[in-house]
Design a protein around this motif. Structure first.
Motif, PDB file in Angstrom:
ATOM      1  N   ARG A  20      53.894  54.730   0.558  1.00  0.00           N
ATOM      2  CA  ARG A  20      52.441  54.665   0.397  1.00  0.00           C
ATOM      3  C   ARG A  20      51.940  53.232   0.495  1.00  0.00           C
ATOM      4  NH1 ARG A  20      54.039  59.040  -2.613  1.00  0.00           N
ATOM      5  NH2 ARG A  20      54.480  57.837  -4.484  1.00  0.00           N
ATOM      6  N   LEU A  21      52.711  52.279  -0.016  1.00  0.00           N
ATOM      7  CA  LEU A  21      52.322  50.872   0.085  1.00  0.00           C
ATOM      8  C   LEU A  21      52.291  50.425   1.550  1.00  0.00           C
ATOM      9  CD1 LEU A  21      51.620  48.133  -1.064  1.00  0.00           C
ATOM     10  CD2 LEU A  21      54.045  47.776  -1.566  1.00  0.00           C
ATOM     11  N   ILE A  22      53.306  50.785   2.304  1.00  0.00           N
ATOM     12  CA  ILE A  22      53.343  50.445   3.734  1.00  0.00           C
ATOM     13  C   ILE A  22      52.132  51.055   4.441  1.00  0.00           C
ATOM     14  CG2 ILE A  22      54.570  50.850   5.902  1.00  0.00           C
ATOM     15  CD1 ILE A  22      57.195  50.753   4.195  1.00  0.00           C
ATOM     16  N   ALA A  23      51.837  52.324   4.156  1.00  0.00           N
ATOM     17  CA  ALA A  23      50.713  52.999   4.809  1.00  0.00           C
ATOM     18  C   ALA A  23      49.392  52.302   4.498  1.00  0.00           C
ATOM     19  CB  ALA A  23      50.660  54.459   4.379  1.00  0.00           C
ATOM     20  N   ALA A  24      49.191  51.943   3.242  1.00  0.00           N
ATOM     21  CA  ALA A  24      47.940  51.282   2.847  1.00  0.00           C
ATOM     22  C   ALA A  24      47.834  49.896   3.487  1.00  0.00           C
ATOM     23  CB  ALA A  24      47.855  51.176   1.329  1.00  0.00           C
ATOM     24  N   ARG A  25      48.932  49.173   3.499  1.00  0.00           N
ATOM     25  CA  ARG A  25      48.938  47.828   4.086  1.00  0.00           C
ATOM     26  C   ARG A  25      48.674  47.895   5.583  1.00  0.00           C
ATOM     27  NH1 ARG A  25      52.891  45.287   6.604  1.00  0.00           N
ATOM     28  NH2 ARG A  25      54.603  46.566   5.819  1.00  0.00           N
ATOM     29  N   LYS A  26      49.361  48.781   6.265  1.00  0.00           N
ATOM     30  CA  LYS A  26      49.194  48.893   7.715  1.00  0.00           C
ATOM     31  C   LYS A  26      47.819  49.443   8.092  1.00  0.00           C
ATOM     32  CE  LYS A  26      53.976  48.945   9.126  1.00  0.00           C
ATOM     33  NZ  LYS A  26      55.025  49.626   9.889  1.00  0.00           N
ATOM     34  N   ALA A  27      47.237  50.287   7.238  1.00  0.00           N
ATOM     35  CA  ALA A  27      45.895  50.814   7.502  1.00  0.00           C
ATOM     36  C   ALA A  27      44.868  49.685   7.560  1.00  0.00           C
ATOM     37  CB  ALA A  27      45.500  51.827   6.429  1.00  0.00           C
ATOM     38  N   ARG A  28      45.172  48.595   6.884  1.00  0.00           N
ATOM     39  CA  ARG A  28      44.282  47.435   6.903  1.00  0.00           C
ATOM     40  C   ARG A  28      44.680  46.406   7.957  1.00  0.00           C
ATOM     41  NH1 ARG A  28      44.387  50.320   2.962  1.00  0.00           N
ATOM     42  NH2 ARG A  28      42.738  50.568   1.448  1.00  0.00           N
ATOM     43  N   GLY A  29      45.803  46.684   8.615  1.00  0.00           N
ATOM     44  CA  GLY A  29      46.279  45.766   9.650  1.00  0.00           C
ATOM     45  C   GLY A  29      46.893  44.495   9.086  1.00  0.00           C
ATOM     46  N   TRP A  30      47.380  44.568   7.843  1.00  0.00           N
ATOM     47  CA  TRP A  30      47.934  43.395   7.176  1.00  0.00           C
ATOM     48  C   TRP A  30      49.450  43.358   7.296  1.00  0.00           C
ATOM     49  CZ3 TRP A  30      45.141  43.839   1.788  1.00  0.00           C
ATOM     50  CH2 TRP A  30      43.776  43.614   1.955  1.00  0.00           C
ATOM     51  N   THR A  31      49.963  42.155   7.386  1.00  0.00           N
ATOM     52  CA  THR A  31      51.403  41.930   7.279  1.00  0.00           C
ATOM     53  C   THR A  31      51.745  41.832   5.796  1.00  0.00           C
ATOM     54  OG1 THR A  31      51.143  39.534   7.267  1.00  0.00           O
ATOM     55  CG2 THR A  31      51.429  40.601   9.438  1.00  0.00           C
ATOM     56  N   ARG A  32      53.019  41.806   5.513  1.00  0.00           N
ATOM     57  CA  ARG A  32      53.439  41.580   4.117  1.00  0.00           C
ATOM     58  C   ARG A  32      52.953  40.223   3.637  1.00  0.00           C
ATOM     59  NH1 ARG A  32      59.327  43.792   5.532  1.00  0.00           N
ATOM     60  NH2 ARG A  32      58.964  45.992   5.083  1.00  0.00           N
ATOM     61  N   ALA A  33      53.008  39.231   4.511  1.00  0.00           N
ATOM     62  CA  ALA A  33      52.564  37.877   4.143  1.00  0.00           C
ATOM     63  C   ALA A  33      51.072  37.865   3.797  1.00  0.00           C
ATOM     64  CB  ALA A  33      52.865  36.895   5.274  1.00  0.00           C
ATOM     65  N   GLU A  34      50.278  38.610   4.557  1.00  0.00           N
ATOM     66  CA  GLU A  34      48.833  38.674   4.292  1.00  0.00           C
ATOM     67  C   GLU A  34      48.562  39.359   2.964  1.00  0.00           C
ATOM     68  OE1 GLU A  34      44.681  38.264   4.710  1.00  0.00           O
ATOM     69  OE2 GLU A  34      46.377  37.175   5.557  1.00  0.00           O
ATOM     70  N   LEU A  70      44.218  46.022  -2.114  1.00  0.00           N
ATOM     71  CA  LEU A  70      44.215  47.080  -1.111  1.00  0.00           C
ATOM     72  C   LEU A  70      43.026  48.025  -1.263  1.00  0.00           C
ATOM     73  CD1 LEU A  70      48.004  48.020  -0.996  1.00  0.00           C
ATOM     74  CD2 LEU A  70      46.676  46.927   0.823  1.00  0.00           C
ATOM     75  N   GLY A  71      42.369  47.969  -2.416  1.00  0.00           N
ATOM     76  CA  GLY A  71      41.218  48.832  -2.654  1.00  0.00           C
ATOM     77  C   GLY A  71      41.600  50.281  -2.903  1.00  0.00           C
ATOM     78  N   ILE A  72      42.774  50.485  -3.501  1.00  0.00           N
ATOM     79  CA  ILE A  72      43.228  51.834  -3.851  1.00  0.00           C
ATOM     80  C   ILE A  72      43.525  51.872  -5.345  1.00  0.00           C
ATOM     81  CG2 ILE A  72      44.153  52.309  -1.555  1.00  0.00           C
ATOM     82  CD1 ILE A  72      46.978  51.773  -2.688  1.00  0.00           C
ATOM     83  N   SER A  73      43.651  53.072  -5.873  1.00  0.00           N
ATOM     84  CA  SER A  73      43.974  53.198  -7.293  1.00  0.00           C
ATOM     85  C   SER A  73      45.487  53.192  -7.489  1.00  0.00           C
ATOM     86  CB  SER A  73      43.385  54.492  -7.856  1.00  0.00           C
ATOM     87  OG  SER A  73      44.122  55.604  -7.407  1.00  0.00           O
ATOM     88  N   LEU A  74      45.890  52.898  -8.701  1.00  0.00           N
ATOM     89  CA  LEU A  74      47.307  52.963  -9.039  1.00  0.00           C
ATOM     90  C   LEU A  74      47.814  54.398  -8.880  1.00  0.00           C
ATOM     91  CD1 LEU A  74      49.728  51.337  -9.915  1.00  0.00           C
ATOM     92  CD2 LEU A  74      49.028  51.650 -12.295  1.00  0.00           C
ATOM     93  N   ASN A  75      46.977  55.374  -9.209  1.00  0.00           N
ATOM     94  CA  ASN A  75      47.358  56.780  -9.030  1.00  0.00           C
ATOM     95  C   ASN A  75      47.635  57.088  -7.566  1.00  0.00           C
ATOM     96  OD1 ASN A  75      47.396  57.658 -11.680  1.00  0.00           O
ATOM     97  ND2 ASN A  75      45.236  58.215 -11.671  1.00  0.00           N
ATOM     98  N   ASP A  76      46.825  56.530  -6.654  1.00  0.00           N
ATOM     99  CA  ASP A  76      47.063  56.731  -5.217  1.00  0.00           C
ATOM    100  C   ASP A  76      48.434  56.181  -4.835  1.00  0.00           C
ATOM    101  OD1 ASP A  76      44.624  57.960  -4.653  1.00  0.00           O
ATOM    102  OD2 ASP A  76      43.646  56.053  -4.182  1.00  0.00           O
ATOM    103  N   LEU A  77      48.737  54.987  -5.298  1.00  0.00           N
ATOM    104  CA  LEU A  77      50.013  54.353  -4.950  1.00  0.00           C
ATOM    105  C   LEU A  77      51.187  55.117  -5.533  1.00  0.00           C
ATOM    106  CD1 LEU A  77      51.173  52.002  -3.356  1.00  0.00           C
ATOM    107  CD2 LEU A  77      51.116  50.660  -5.448  1.00  0.00           C
TER     108      LEU A  77
END
Length: 82
Positions: A20-34, A70-77
């Motif tokens: 879920r973390l990867i999905a949320a990060r990639k949905a924003r077009g962010w790298t791990r560094a970003e 990421l603008g998501i809730s802890l429950n989402d993650l």
């Protein structure tokens, strides 16, 4: 379906938080560094370890920082339904 619009079979996903973390990060077009830069105090390596399940307990402070930027809730993650 979650707020991230990602179908996840929890029985087949041993590292559901990481997925879920990867999905949320990639949905924003962010790298791990970003993501690390925005979350402040978390390294890109720590994010990689959370995503791959190498960190068993990333801690509530780190998870709160990550979900906030990421603008998501802890429950989402965590994959919990509200």
């Amino acid at each position: 379906m979650s707020i991230l619009n990602v179908q996840i079979d929890r029985k087949k996903t041993p590292h559901g938080i990481g997925t879920r973390l990867i999905a949320a990060r990639k949905a924003r077009g962010w790298t791990r560094a970003e993501l690390a830069r925005r979350a402040q105090g978390i390294t890109a390596e720590a994010i990689r370890q959370i995503e791959t399940g190498e960190i068993y307990d990333p801690g509530i402070r780190n998870m709160s920082r990550i979900t906030q930027v990421l603008g998501i809730s802890l429950n989402d993650l965590l994959g919990r339904e509200n």
